[in-house]
Write a protein that holds these residues in place. Structure first.
Motif, PDB file in Angstrom:
ATOM      1  N   VAL A  78       1.529 -17.704  76.443  1.00 49.09           N
ATOM      2  CA  VAL A  78       1.157 -16.755  77.492  1.00 49.09           C
ATOM      3  C   VAL A  78       0.029 -15.862  76.993  1.00 49.09           C
ATOM      4  CG1 VAL A  78       1.948 -14.830  78.916  1.00 49.09           C
ATOM      5  CG2 VAL A  78       3.470 -16.784  78.511  1.00 49.09           C
ATOM      6  N   MET A  79       0.178 -15.358  75.767  1.00 47.73           N
ATOM      7  CA  MET A  79      -0.853 -14.490  75.213  1.00 47.73           C
ATOM      8  C   MET A  79      -2.161 -15.258  75.007  1.00 47.73           C
ATOM      9  SD  MET A  79       0.514 -11.712  75.340  1.00 47.73           S
ATOM     10  CE  MET A  79       2.086 -10.869  75.391  1.00 47.73           C
ATOM     11  N   THR A  80      -2.074 -16.522  74.596  1.00 49.62           N
ATOM     12  CA  THR A  80      -3.273 -17.350  74.491  1.00 49.62           C
ATOM     13  C   THR A  80      -3.960 -17.461  75.850  1.00 49.62           C
ATOM     14  OG1 THR A  80      -2.300 -18.657  72.697  1.00 49.62           O
ATOM     15  CG2 THR A  80      -4.144 -19.640  73.881  1.00 49.62           C
ATOM     16  N   THR A  81      -3.179 -17.711  76.891  1.00 49.28           N
ATOM     17  CA  THR A  81      -3.727 -17.862  78.244  1.00 49.28           C
ATOM     18  C   THR A  81      -4.398 -16.578  78.708  1.00 49.28           C
ATOM     19  OG1 THR A  81      -2.035 -19.504  78.799  1.00 49.28           O
ATOM     20  CG2 THR A  81      -3.111 -18.372  80.639  1.00 49.28           C
ATOM     21  N   VAL A  82      -3.743 -15.452  78.489  1.00 56.66           N
ATOM     22  CA  VAL A  82      -4.293 -14.169  78.922  1.00 56.66           C
ATOM     23  C   VAL A  82      -5.570 -13.839  78.161  1.00 56.66           C
ATOM     24  CG1 VAL A  82      -3.835 -11.688  78.995  1.00 56.66           C
ATOM     25  CG2 VAL A  82      -2.060 -13.295  79.695  1.00 56.66           C
ATOM     26  N   GLN A  83      -5.581 -14.125  76.852  1.00 57.07           N
ATOM     27  CA  GLN A  83      -6.790 -13.888  76.058  1.00 57.07           C
ATOM     28  C   GLN A  83      -7.920 -14.821  76.524  1.00 57.07           C
ATOM     29  OE1 GLN A  83      -7.327 -11.605  73.742  1.00 57.07           O
ATOM     30  NE2 GLN A  83      -5.326 -10.906  73.025  1.00 57.07           N
ATOM     31  N   TRP A  84      -7.604 -16.089  76.748  1.00 59.10           N
ATOM     32  CA  TRP A  84      -8.605 -17.050  77.227  1.00 59.10           C
ATOM     33  C   TRP A  84      -9.205 -16.582  78.550  1.00 59.10           C
ATOM     34  CZ3 TRP A  84      -7.955 -19.802  81.836  1.00 59.10           C
ATOM     35  CH2 TRP A  84      -8.950 -20.762  82.093  1.00 59.10           C
ATOM     36  N   GLY A  94      -3.309 -21.441  89.619  1.00 58.89           N
ATOM     37  CA  GLY A  94      -2.245 -20.488  89.313  1.00 58.89           C
ATOM     38  C   GLY A  94      -1.714 -20.741  87.917  1.00 58.89           C
ATOM     39  N   ALA A  95      -0.908 -19.789  87.436  1.00 51.50           N
ATOM     40  CA  ALA A  95      -0.342 -19.900  86.092  1.00 51.50           C
ATOM     41  C   ALA A  95       1.107 -19.445  86.104  1.00 51.50           C
ATOM     42  CB  ALA A  95      -1.140 -19.071  85.098  1.00 51.50           C
ATOM     43  N   LEU A  96       1.953 -20.231  85.452  1.00 52.26           N
ATOM     44  CA  LEU A  96       3.343 -19.862  85.197  1.00 52.26           C
ATOM     45  C   LEU A  96       3.415 -19.363  83.763  1.00 52.26           C
ATOM     46  CD1 LEU A  96       6.368 -19.719  85.826  1.00 52.26           C
ATOM     47  CD2 LEU A  96       6.519 -22.161  85.287  1.00 52.26           C
ATOM     48  N   LEU A  97       3.756 -18.094  83.592  1.00 55.20           N
ATOM     49  CA  LEU A  97       3.744 -17.436  82.289  1.00 55.20           C
ATOM     50  C   LEU A  97       5.181 -17.060  81.933  1.00 55.20           C
ATOM     51  CD1 LEU A  97       0.696 -15.109  83.082  1.00 55.20           C
ATOM     52  CD2 LEU A  97       0.635 -17.401  82.061  1.00 55.20           C
ATOM     53  N   ALA A  98       5.792 -17.851  81.066  1.00 55.86           N
ATOM     54  CA  ALA A  98       7.221 -17.714  80.802  1.00 55.86           C
ATOM     55  C   ALA A  98       7.494 -16.956  79.511  1.00 55.86           C
ATOM     56  CB  ALA A  98       7.882 -19.094  80.745  1.00 55.86           C
ATOM     57  N   THR A  99       8.338 -15.965  79.595  1.00 59.71           N
ATOM     58  CA  THR A  99       8.841 -15.154  78.484  1.00 59.71           C
ATOM     59  C   THR A  99       7.763 -14.790  77.466  1.00 59.71           C
ATOM     60  OG1 THR A  99       9.685 -17.134  77.317  1.00 59.71           O
ATOM     61  CG2 THR A  99      11.224 -15.934  78.720  1.00 59.71           C
ATOM     62  N   PRO A 100       6.765 -14.007  77.889  1.00 59.90           N
ATOM     63  CA  PRO A 100       5.751 -13.565  76.922  1.00 59.90           C
ATOM     64  C   PRO A 100       6.378 -12.646  75.874  1.00 59.90           C
ATOM     65  CG  PRO A 100       5.511 -12.383  79.003  1.00 59.90           C
ATOM     66  CD  PRO A 100       6.526 -13.468  79.241  1.00 59.90           C
ATOM     67  N   PRO A 101       5.980 -12.766  74.623  1.00 59.05           N
ATOM     68  CA  PRO A 101       6.473 -11.864  73.584  1.00 59.05           C
ATOM     69  C   PRO A 101       5.740 -10.529  73.658  1.00 59.05           C
ATOM     70  CG  PRO A 101       4.915 -13.393  72.631  1.00 59.05           C
ATOM     71  CD  PRO A 101       5.060 -13.781  74.080  1.00 59.05           C
ATOM     72  N   ASP A 102       6.350  -9.515  73.117  1.00 58.19           N
ATOM     73  CA  ASP A 102       5.729  -8.194  73.043  1.00 58.19           C
ATOM     74  C   ASP A 102       5.057  -8.059  71.682  1.00 58.19           C
ATOM     75  OD1 ASP A 102       4.960  -5.579  73.094  1.00 58.19           O
ATOM     76  OD2 ASP A 102       6.977  -4.742  73.321  1.00 58.19           O
ATOM     77  N   PHE A 103       3.781  -8.374  71.623  1.00 54.21           N
ATOM     78  CA  PHE A 103       3.055  -8.359  70.363  1.00 54.21           C
ATOM     79  C   PHE A 103       2.708  -6.940  69.904  1.00 54.21           C
ATOM     80  CE2 PHE A 103       1.103 -12.920  70.234  1.00 54.21           C
ATOM     81  CZ  PHE A 103       2.344 -13.406  69.833  1.00 54.21           C
ATOM     82  N   GLU A 104       2.965  -5.954  70.746  1.00 58.05           N
ATOM     83  CA  GLU A 104       2.639  -4.580  70.381  1.00 58.05           C
ATOM     84  C   GLU A 104       3.840  -3.793  69.880  1.00 58.05           C
ATOM     85  OE1 GLU A 104      -1.215  -4.072  73.323  1.00 58.05           O
ATOM     86  OE2 GLU A 104       0.740  -3.383  74.017  1.00 58.05           O
ATOM     87  N   THR A 105       4.983  -4.462  69.761  1.00 56.98           N
ATOM     88  CA  THR A 105       6.203  -3.871  69.209  1.00 56.98           C
ATOM     89  C   THR A 105       6.666  -4.774  68.073  1.00 56.98           C
ATOM     90  OG1 THR A 105       6.827  -2.941  71.353  1.00 56.98           O
ATOM     91  CG2 THR A 105       8.589  -3.212  69.747  1.00 56.98           C
ATOM     92  N   PRO A 106       7.150  -4.212  66.950  1.00 61.78           N
ATOM     93  CA  PRO A 106       7.591  -5.081  65.850  1.00 61.78           C
ATOM     94  C   PRO A 106       8.578  -6.148  66.312  1.00 61.78           C
ATOM     95  CG  PRO A 106       7.519  -2.805  65.129  1.00 61.78           C
ATOM     96  CD  PRO A 106       7.254  -2.782  66.614  1.00 61.78           C
TER      97      PRO A 106
END
Length: 202
Positions: A78-84, A94-106
């Motif tokens: 998901v983060m790769t897609t958003v950055q791209w 359209g895009a299905l973005l499933a369970t993105p991790p929170d990269f801004e929290t440990p």
């Protein structure tokens, strides 16, 4: 609105290698069996933690496709897609973005640290609206992101939020193989109904 051409499905995994019983692997086979063209973005051969390396692989796959696509991303994918999407363009239906991790929290032990993620370009996480319709699927007990944090990201991306309940990180480690709702959500995006609710009568 009538959609006549079937989009190509582009599957963007996280940082994992191929996993036979992962829902993305299963979904790819289901879609191919149904006559869909499916491309799976491979992991980088080197620099596996590099955002740029992951994004470059998406760029390479997209360059092979003519016509519209639907993206199916999971976890770091998901983060790769958003950055791209911040820097590149394609005919994305359209895009299905499933369970993105929170990269801004440990993250839990064993995952990259905030410093590593920053060094390799993953943070800060973009929060601008995505240039295509999207659905963010969120778990209520994901060890890699709280529901509130994912909901915040979805608002920034102007994505429709779909709550899945307590499904962990929606992966085999959380006890999940097939995700049967995924194909329904993909078809909703492919047909232009990004809210994935009841379709209007034709």
């Amino acid at each position: 609105m009538t959609r006549t051409s079937k989009p190509t499905i582009v599957i963007v995994p996280g940082m994992r290698d191929h996993v036979e019983d992962h829902w993305q692997t299963i979904l790819a086979e289901q879609l191919r069996h149904a006559g869909r063209t499916v491309h799976i973005v491979p992991p980088p051969a080197r620099n596996r933690l590099s955002r740029d390396a992951h994004v470059a692989n998406v760029v390479e796959v997209m360059a092979q496709i003519t016509g519209p696509v639907v993206i199916v991303a999971h976890s770091a994918g998901v983060m790769t897609t958003v950055q791209w999407a911040q820097w590149h363009d394609a005919d994305v239906r359209g895009a299905l973005l499933a369970t993105p991790p929170d990269f801004e929290t440990p993250l839990p032990d064993g995952y990259p640290t905030p410093d590593e993620l920053a060094t390799y370009g993953w943070t800060p996480v973009p929060r601008k609206p995505l240039p295509f319709p999207s659905i963010v699927a969120v778990s209520s007990n994901d060890p890699l992101a709280s529901l509130d944090r994912v909901a915040e990201l979805a608002r920034g991306w102007e994505s429709r939020l779909v709550e899945l309940g307590p499904v962990g990180h929606l992966n085999p480690a959380s006890g999940h193989g097939p995700w049967f709702q995924a194909e329904e959500l993909v078809e909703a995006l492919a047909d232009g109904w990004c809210h994935a609710g009841p379709r209007p009568a034709s």
